[in-house]
Design a protein around this motif. Structure first.
Motif, PDB file in Angstrom:
ATOM      1  N   SER A 137      -2.512  15.507  16.696  1.00 46.59           N
ATOM      2  CA  SER A 137      -1.219  16.105  16.342  1.00 46.59           C
ATOM      3  C   SER A 137      -0.253  16.044  17.517  1.00 46.59           C
ATOM      4  CB  SER A 137      -1.403  17.542  15.858  1.00 46.59           C
ATOM      5  OG  SER A 137      -2.053  18.340  16.827  1.00 46.59           O
TER       6      SER A 137
ATOM      7  N   SER B 191       4.518  24.829  13.485  1.00 47.10           N
ATOM      8  CA  SER B 191       3.503  23.928  12.936  1.00 47.10           C
ATOM      9  C   SER B 191       3.940  23.393  11.574  1.00 47.10           C
ATOM     10  CB  SER B 191       2.154  24.640  12.825  1.00 47.10           C
ATOM     11  OG  SER B 191       2.254  25.776  11.989  1.00 47.10           O
ATOM     12  N   ASP B 192       4.620  24.235  10.790  1.00 46.77           N
ATOM     13  CA  ASP B 192       5.101  23.784   9.473  1.00 46.77           C
ATOM     14  C   ASP B 192       6.176  22.714   9.612  1.00 46.77           C
ATOM     15  OD1 ASP B 192       3.396  25.492   8.182  1.00 46.77           O
ATOM     16  OD2 ASP B 192       4.893  27.077   7.865  1.00 46.77           O
TER      17      ASP B 192
ATOM     18  N   SER C 224       4.594  19.480  10.817  1.00 45.80           N
ATOM     19  CA  SER C 224       3.901  18.801   9.714  1.00 45.80           C
ATOM     20  C   SER C 224       4.888  18.105   8.791  1.00 45.80           C
ATOM     21  CB  SER C 224       3.067  19.810   8.918  1.00 45.80           C
ATOM     22  OG  SER C 224       2.066  20.389   9.719  1.00 45.80           O
ATOM     23  N   GLN C 225       6.005  18.768   8.517  1.00 45.66           N
ATOM     24  CA  GLN C 225       7.037  18.175   7.659  1.00 45.66           C
ATOM     25  C   GLN C 225       7.598  16.907   8.301  1.00 45.66           C
ATOM     26  OE1 GLN C 225      10.386  20.774   6.748  1.00 45.66           O
ATOM     27  NE2 GLN C 225      11.750  19.001   6.699  1.00 45.66           N
TER      28      GLN C 225
ATOM     29  N   ARG D 287       4.946  14.033   8.307  1.00 41.50           N
ATOM     30  CA  ARG D 287       4.753  13.431   6.980  1.00 41.50           C
ATOM     31  C   ARG D 287       5.921  12.527   6.618  1.00 41.50           C
ATOM     32  NH1 ARG D 287       3.282  18.688   5.460  1.00 41.50           N
ATOM     33  NH2 ARG D 287       5.285  18.935   4.387  1.00 41.50           N
TER      34      ARG D 287
END
Length: 496
Positions: free
Chosen positions: A243, A388-389, A392-393, A396
């Motif tokens: 990550s 973190s959200d 991740s967005q 992606r």
């Protein structure tokens, strides 16, 4: 003569440019992904190649690794010669004068490589015909294919000599002589004799975050050059190395030079988590990317007038992407046709990175897809905090891109002047005081060295660039290590 001690190992975090890394330390500090290894094999193979990529995208590293690999594994059948074209006379001449300088520089480098390998000598010539004849004769006598790797063949602010370069490139490319060169995106002045589609294989090398192994190179570079950061990532509760590699690599649109700069900022952190990444990205935006446009401006020659509108276009796109939650911008081809240089400057400086040359737009027409760097995007995002959200967005990247059309009212308000006549680069007449250690020049010169150069009458970038090595070494307390540092920083000022 005394000299300050400058150890490359101590500066591992500051080795931003591959061509400035000592050859003995090159493998220590550089890693290559699987697809980059495939590119290296294509460089080593027969035939002319143009390696196209933006600032810090890895062009020099790929050429140097190809050079070293040929020396290690193909010494009996190939004679590789790496030539940096960071020579001021090449930047300031054209036509017959350019040809004379180019042939002299190239023949001198070939002669050095032959001498190092105890394979004879090469005549120093100023004529392309004589150069080709000597190349063919040496290839025949040595029973080796000669591979010429030209680094920094193009300068974003001085395009006219490019036609002369590509004319020579085509002339000396034969079955025995393989020519390879690095160029930047946007090079269009290939001359009337050079057909880019038939006279060379063009390889685009930008690192694409959409590939499964995108993160690997950033993980490996962290382990090799910043082991303390790698340990902190391994101990992190919110991040793992995958990550970390994905978000930081994506943050700088795959640019390793910017990634190394980011790691320098994070070295002093006690831990590595999202708060530290937030701080790093905002620091890069405010003190690296935006100032970079000011640093690039005096290198652009006639295109220097396009820097202010480039800043406005970048601000427009980042603001719109942040509002939409997008990490890609789709720019209508009509804009690209009229203002391509704006986007070349922004891509060169690392704000954007081209991903697709043509994609259909929802509202009609087609456009170019750019990935935008997350540092400037975070600065424009509500809350200015990486979670973190959000990470991740962004990783992606499944959202629709922001579409910039030629009818955009905000774009229409930006005054974009026409470039002036080609002229000498403004950077050459800048005082050497701008080369002091700073965010723009992280391995710049000390006050002591600047004062010594000025006292020796070398007060401008041009004066230092034109001074020969002996003149600089004659300065008290300037030895070979300092000479290399001075040359590296001056080259960064003019070419990077």
């Amino acid at each position: 003569m005394a000299d300050d001690h400058l150890d490359a190992a101590d500066d591992s975090g500051l080795l931003l440019a591959a061509e400035e890394c000592p050859r003995d330390d090159f493998q220590k500090y550089h890693s290559f992904a699987k697809y980059e290894r495939a590119i290296i094999q294509r460089i080593i193979a027969h035939g002319p190649v143009l390696l196209r990529g933006g600032r810090g995208s890895g062009k020099s590293a790929l050429l140097i690794e190809s050079f070293l690999q040929m020396k290690r594994e193909h010494a009996s059948t190939v004679l590789p010669v790496y030539i940096s074209l960071r020579h001021l006379p090449l930047l300031r001449s054209e036509g017959a004068e350019y040809e004379a300088h180019f042939c002299r520089i190239l023949s001198a480098e070939i002669n050095k490589e032959l001498s190092r390998n105890q394979l004879g000598t090469f005549p120093i010539t100023k004529d392309v015909g004589a150069l080709l004849q000597a190349l063919e004769e040496n290839a025949r006598l040595l029973a080796r294919r000669i591979v010429l790797l030209f680094d920094d063949a193009a300068h974003i602010g001085r395009e006219r000599p490019l036609e002369d370069f590509f004319d020579i490139f085509r002339t000396i490319s034969t079955s025995r002589i393989s020519c390879k060169a690095s160029i930047y995106p946007g090079v269009t002045k290939f001359g009337v004799r050079f057909d880019v589609f038939n006279d060379a294989t063009v390889i685009d090398i930008s690192r694409d975050e959409r590939k499964d192994d995108f993160h690997e190179i950033f993980v490996e570079v962290t382990k090799k050059r910043f082991p303390q950061i790698a340990k902190k990532v391994a101990a992190s509760r919110s991040l793992d190395e995958v990550s970390f590699g994905k978000i930081m690599g994506r943050a700088v649109t795959g640019n390793l030079r910017s990634f190394v700069f980011a790691c320098n900022l994070m070295q002093e952190n006690a831990a590595i988590g999202y708060p530290e990444l937030t701080k790093c990205l905002l620091e890069l935006s405010g003190n690296y990317f935006w100032p970079l446009l000011d640093e690039v401006a005096p290198k652009l020659g006639s295109y220097e007038v396009l820097v202010p509108p480039s800043q406005e276009v970048a601000h427009l796109i980042f603001t719109a992407c942040a509002r939409k939650g997008a990490t890609y911008a789709l720019v209508h081809r009509d804009i690209m046709q009229k203002q391509s240089k704006i986007f070349e400057i922004l891509e060169y400086a690392g704000f954007f990175s081209k991903r697709e040359a043509s994609r259909a737009m929802k509202s009609g027409g087609r456009g170019v897809v750019y990935s935008v760097n997350l540092c400037n995007l975070l600065e424009m995002t509500s809350g200015r905090r990486l979670t973190s959200d959000l990470a991740s967005q962004w990783i992606r990247a499944t959202e629709e891109p922001y579409e910039l059309r030629y009818t955009n009212s905000a774009l229409a308000k930006i005054d974009i002047p026409a470039p002036g006549a080609e002229r000498d680069l403004a950077i050459l007449n800048k005082p050497i005081s701008i080369l002091k250690k700073s965010p723009a020049y992280p391995y710049g010169l000390t006050d002591d060295k600047l004062e010594r150069l000025e006292n020796a009458g070398l007060a401008t970038i041009k004066a230092v660039a034109e001074a020969d090595d002996n003149a600089i070494l004659a300065i008290n307390m300037v030895g070979k290590a300092s000479l290399k540092r001075i040359r590296d920083v001056v080259h960064q000022a003019i070419w990077m």
